[in-house]
Scaffold this motif. Structure first.
Motif, PDB file in Angstrom:
ATOM      1  N   LEU A  26      77.762  14.417  31.184  1.00  0.00           N
ATOM      2  CA  LEU A  26      79.021  14.529  30.464  1.00  0.00           C
ATOM      3  C   LEU A  26      78.892  13.972  29.056  1.00  0.00           C
ATOM      4  N   THR A  27      79.576  14.621  28.132  1.00  0.00           N
ATOM      5  CA  THR A  27      79.653  14.143  26.759  1.00  0.00           C
ATOM      6  C   THR A  27      81.118  13.952  26.397  1.00  0.00           C
ATOM      7  N   LEU A  28      81.440  12.772  25.901  1.00  0.00           N
ATOM      8  CA  LEU A  28      82.794  12.477  25.436  1.00  0.00           C
ATOM      9  C   LEU A  28      82.737  12.279  23.937  1.00  0.00           C
ATOM     10  N   ASP A  29      83.231  13.257  23.211  1.00  0.00           N
ATOM     11  CA  ASP A  29      83.160  13.261  21.759  1.00  0.00           C
ATOM     12  C   ASP A  29      84.558  13.012  21.193  1.00  0.00           C
ATOM     13  N   ASP A  30      84.890  11.733  20.997  1.00  0.00           N
ATOM     14  CA  ASP A  30      86.226  11.339  20.528  1.00  0.00           C
ATOM     15  C   ASP A  30      87.326  11.987  21.377  1.00  0.00           C
ATOM     16  N   VAL A  31      87.213  11.807  22.678  1.00  0.00           N
ATOM     17  CA  VAL A  31      88.224  12.340  23.594  1.00  0.00           C
ATOM     18  C   VAL A  31      89.480  11.491  23.482  1.00  0.00           C
ATOM     19  N   ARG A  32      90.563  12.120  23.079  1.00  0.00           N
ATOM     20  CA  ARG A  32      91.827  11.404  22.871  1.00  0.00           C
ATOM     21  C   ARG A  32      92.675  11.477  24.141  1.00  0.00           C
ATOM     22  N   LEU A  33      93.076  10.302  24.598  1.00  0.00           N
ATOM     23  CA  LEU A  33      93.870  10.209  25.820  1.00  0.00           C
ATOM     24  C   LEU A  33      95.140   9.422  25.550  1.00  0.00           C
ATOM     25  N   PRO A  34      96.220   9.761  26.238  1.00  0.00           N
ATOM     26  CA  PRO A  34      97.445   8.973  26.067  1.00  0.00           C
ATOM     27  C   PRO A  34      97.274   7.566  26.629  1.00  0.00           C
ATOM     28  N   ALA A  35      98.140   6.666  26.238  1.00  0.00           N
ATOM     29  CA  ALA A  35      98.035   5.270  26.664  1.00  0.00           C
ATOM     30  C   ALA A  35      98.048   5.141  28.176  1.00  0.00           C
ATOM     31  N   ASP A  36      98.780   6.036  28.858  1.00  0.00           N
ATOM     32  CA  ASP A  36      98.892   5.920  30.309  1.00  0.00           C
ATOM     33  C   ASP A  36      97.704   6.516  31.062  1.00  0.00           C
ATOM     34  N   ALA A  37      96.646   6.890  30.333  1.00  0.00           N
ATOM     35  CA  ALA A  37      95.411   7.330  31.003  1.00  0.00           C
ATOM     36  C   ALA A  37      94.617   6.143  31.520  1.00  0.00           C
ATOM     37  N   LEU A  38      94.900   4.952  30.993  1.00  0.00           N
ATOM     38  CA  LEU A  38      94.230   3.735  31.456  1.00  0.00           C
ATOM     39  C   LEU A  38      94.716   3.374  32.848  1.00  0.00           C
ATOM     40  N   VAL A  39      93.779   3.098  33.748  1.00  0.00           N
ATOM     41  CA  VAL A  39      94.131   2.666  35.101  1.00  0.00           C
ATOM     42  C   VAL A  39      94.023   1.151  35.152  1.00  0.00           C
ATOM     43  N   GLY A  40      95.129   0.494  35.436  1.00  0.00           N
ATOM     44  CA  GLY A  40      95.118  -0.954  35.560  1.00  0.00           C
ATOM     45  C   GLY A  40      95.192  -1.668  34.232  1.00  0.00           C
ATOM     46  N   ASP A  41      94.752  -2.915  34.251  1.00  0.00           N
ATOM     47  CA  ASP A  41      94.830  -3.803  33.097  1.00  0.00           C
ATOM     48  C   ASP A  41      93.550  -3.705  32.283  1.00  0.00           C
ATOM     49  N   GLU A  42      93.684  -3.494  30.984  1.00  0.00           N
ATOM     50  CA  GLU A  42      92.494  -3.350  30.145  1.00  0.00           C
ATOM     51  C   GLU A  42      91.674  -4.632  30.077  1.00  0.00           C
ATOM     52  N   ASP A  43      92.255  -5.773  30.469  1.00  0.00           N
ATOM     53  CA  ASP A  43      91.528  -7.034  30.438  1.00  0.00           C
ATOM     54  C   ASP A  43      91.011  -7.468  31.804  1.00  0.00           C
ATOM     55  N   ALA A  44      91.237  -6.659  32.836  1.00  0.00           N
ATOM     56  CA  ALA A  44      90.853  -7.072  34.192  1.00  0.00           C
ATOM     57  C   ALA A  44      89.350  -6.999  34.428  1.00  0.00           C
ATOM     58  N   VAL A  64      90.368  11.130  32.854  1.00  0.00           N
ATOM     59  CA  VAL A  64      90.089  12.141  31.828  1.00  0.00           C
ATOM     60  C   VAL A  64      90.245  13.524  32.451  1.00  0.00           C
ATOM     61  N   PRO A  65      91.259  14.290  32.042  1.00  0.00           N
ATOM     62  CA  PRO A  65      91.443  15.644  32.585  1.00  0.00           C
ATOM     63  C   PRO A  65      90.245  16.530  32.287  1.00  0.00           C
ATOM     64  N   ARG A  66      90.002  17.471  33.161  1.00  0.00           N
ATOM     65  CA  ARG A  66      88.841  18.342  33.018  1.00  0.00           C
ATOM     66  C   ARG A  66      88.854  19.119  31.701  1.00  0.00           C
ATOM     67  N   ASP A  67      90.048  19.519  31.240  1.00  0.00           N
ATOM     68  CA  ASP A  67      90.136  20.346  30.032  1.00  0.00           C
ATOM     69  C   ASP A  67      90.445  19.539  28.773  1.00  0.00           C
ATOM     70  N   ALA A  68      90.238  18.230  28.790  1.00  0.00           N
ATOM     71  CA  ALA A  68      90.521  17.411  27.613  1.00  0.00           C
ATOM     72  C   ALA A  68      89.616  17.819  26.458  1.00  0.00           C
ATOM     73  N   PRO A  69      90.149  18.019  25.258  1.00  0.00           N
ATOM     74  CA  PRO A  69      89.317  18.372  24.094  1.00  0.00           C
ATOM     75  C   PRO A  69      88.257  17.306  23.842  1.00  0.00           C
ATOM     76  N   GLY A  70      87.015  17.761  23.612  1.00  0.00           N
ATOM     77  CA  GLY A  70      85.907  16.860  23.375  1.00  0.00           C
ATOM     78  C   GLY A  70      85.188  16.410  24.630  1.00  0.00           C
ATOM     79  N   PHE A  71      85.692  16.848  25.789  1.00  0.00           N
ATOM     80  CA  PHE A  71      85.083  16.471  27.072  1.00  0.00           C
ATOM     81  C   PHE A  71      84.236  17.643  27.551  1.00  0.00           C
ATOM     82  N   ALA A  72      82.906  17.514  27.444  1.00  0.00           N
ATOM     83  CA  ALA A  72      82.002  18.609  27.767  1.00  0.00           C
ATOM     84  C   ALA A  72      81.083  18.223  28.909  1.00  0.00           C
ATOM     85  N   ARG A  73      80.610  19.221  29.644  1.00  0.00           N
ATOM     86  CA  ARG A  73      79.703  18.968  30.766  1.00  0.00           C
ATOM     87  C   ARG A  73      78.531  19.938  30.728  1.00  0.00           C
TER      88      ARG A  73
END
Length: 379
Positions: free
Chosen positions: A205-223, A180-189
Motif C-alpha cells: 500500500l502507498t499512502l500519498d497525503d491521504v486526507r482523512l476527517p478527524a473522526d477517522a482516528l480510532v481511540g485516543d491519539e495519545d494512547a 482508511v476507506p478503500r477509495d480514499a484519494p492517494g490510497f493506492a495498492r
C-alpha cells in the motif's frame, strides 16, 4: 486459568462450525463460505451483542477459525476483520464508529483489512515511518507512508492503518490507528506476486497525503501501544487457531492414508516409523491448543499483560506444530503428498506463514527471554 475442559457451549460451537466446514471442504468458495458463516453468527461471535455480535470473545472466534481450518477451508480474513479491527473498534472506537462498523463486520456485509508492516520496519511499531499529521485549519488527518503484506485489501471496504502521530504531551511520535476507506484519494495498492496460493491476496500500500476527517482516528491519539496491542494480541491468538486448524487438516489426511494404505498386507500406519511421528504431531497440536485457550481466556477477562505473553507463546507453539504436522503428512503420503488430488503440498508454503507472520518465531523468543525470563537485550 481457563477450565481444563471446554464448556458445553464451546463444544456445541465446535460441532456446528465443523459441520459447516465439511459442507464446503477444501474446494470452498471464499465469498460463499464467508456469507454462510456470517448468517450463522460465526463472524461476529466475539463482537458486542449491542452491535449485532454474539457477545463472546476471542475464545469463541478462535474455535470458529480452527474448525474451519481443520475442514480445509480457513478464512484468513477472520484474523483481520473481526479479530483485529472489530476488537479495536469495540474497545476504543467512538459510538459512531461502532454503529457504522461493528454490525456490518458481524453480518459479513463489510470487511476491514489491517496495515502495520512496512518494508523497512517489519512489525516494529517503534520504527514505523507512516506518519499522520494534523491540518491545523481543517482538523483533518493527513497520512503518508507505505505498508506491505496487507491481506485482502481488494475485498475490504477499509483498512485500519497504523501510523505515527505526535504526542501532544511529549512531542514524541506514538502509534495511532486510522480507518482508511478503500477509495480514499492517494490510497493506492499493488498486489504482491506470492508463491503462497491463498484465497486472500497480499498487497503493498502507498499512502500519498491521504486526507482523512478527524473522526477517522480510532481511540485516543495519545494512547499509543495500548490500543495497538488490543488488536495484536487477538491477531496472535487467531494465527495460532489458523495454524492448529491447518495442522489438524493435514494430520487427519495422513492418519486416514496411513490406516488404509497397505504394503505387504500391512497398513503402513502399523509401523512405528509412521505411527510415532503422527502421534507426536497430534500431541504438539493439542499442547498448542491449550496455550491458545489460555491466551484467549486471559484476553477475554481483560488481563492484557498476561494475554500478551500467552498469545506469543501460543502463536509460537502452534506455528511449530503446524509445520511439523504438514511435513509429516507429506512424508506419510510419499509421492501422493505432492499431488493436487490430496492438496497437502500447498500447505507446505502455507504452514510457514504461521512461523513468519504476524511476528517471527525469533522475535517471540526475544520477547520471552526479555519479558518473561528477565534476560538482557542484545539490541
Amino acid at each position: 486459568m481457563p477450565p481444563t475442559l471446554e464448556s458445553e457451549e464451546h463444544k456445541a460451537l465446535r460441532t456446528a462450525v465443523a459441520t459447516l466446514g465439511k459442507s464446503h471442504g477444501r474446494t470452498y468458495d471464499r465469498a460463499t463460505l464467508w456469507s454462510d458463516a456470517a448468517k450463522l453468527g460465526y463472524l461476529g461471535v466475539n463482537l458486542p451483542e449491542a452491535y449485532g455480535g454474539g457477545g463472546g470473545g476471542i475464545a469463541e472466534l478462535s474455535i470458529v477459525l480452527e474448525e474451519l481450518g481443520a475442514a480445509g477451508c480457513p478464512l484468513l480474513m477472520m484474523i483481520v476483520s473481526p479479530a483485529i479491527c472489530g476488537t479495536v473498534i469495540a474497545r476504543f472506537g467512538t459510538q459512531d464508529q461502532k454503529r457504522t462498523w461493528l454490525p456490518a463486520l458481524a453480518d459479513g456485509t463489510r470487511t476491514m483489512a489491517f496495515g502495520i508492516t512496512e518494508p523497512d520496519a517489519g512489525s516494529n511499531s517503534h520504527r514505523i515511518s507512516t506518519t499522520a499529521r494534523r491540518d491545523q485549519d481543517t482538523g483533518d488527518w493527513i497520512l503518508t507512508g507505505r505498508k506491505v503484506f496487507v491481506s485482502g485489501v481488494d475485498i475490504a471496504d477499509a483498512t485500519l492503518i497504523v501510523g505515527r502521530a505526535e504526542d501532544s504531551r511529549t512531542g514524541s511520535l506514538k502509534p495511532c490507528l486510522f480507518i482508511v476507506p478503500r477509495d480514499a484519494p492517494g490510497f493506492a495498492r499493488r498486489q504482491i506476486d506470492m508463491e503462497l496460493h491463498a484465497v486472500e491476496k497480499q498487497f503493498e500500500l502507498t499512502l500519498d497525503d491521504v486526507r482523512l476527517p478527524a473522526d477517522a482516528l480510532v481511540g485516543d491519539e495519545d494512547a499509543g501501544l495500548l490500543q495497538l496491542f488490543a488488536g495484536l494480541n487477538p491477531e496472535r491468538i487467531m494465527t495460532a487457531a489458523f495454524a492448529i486448524g491447518m495442522g489438524r487438516h493435514a494430520l487427519a489426511q495422513a492418519v486416514a492414508y496411513a490406516r488404509d494404505r497397505t504394503v505387504w498386507s500391512t497398513p503402513i500406519g502399523a509401523h512405528q516409523a509412521i505411527a510415532h511421528p503422527l502421534a507426536q504431531a497430534h500431541i504438539d497440536l493439542e499442547l498448542a491448543r491449550l496455550m491458545m485457550q489460555k491466551a484467549a481466556h486471559l484476553y477475554d477477562i481483560g488481563d492484557d499483560a498476561g494475554a500478551g505473553e500467552a498469545a506469543n507463546m501460543a502463536k509460537y507453539a502452534a506455528g511449530e506444530a503446524c509445520v511439523k504436522a504438514v511435513d509429516q503428512a507429506v512424508h506419510t503420503l510419499g509421492g501422493n503428498g505432492l499431488t493436487r488430488e490430496f492438496g497437502i503440498a500447498s500447505l507446505i508454503t502455507a504452514s510457514r506463514v504461521a512461523r513468519i507472520a504476524p511476528v517471527s518465531r525469533e522475535m517471540i523468543l526475544n520477547y520471552v527471554s526479555h519479558q518473561t525470563l528477565g534476560l538482557p537485550k542484545s539490541y
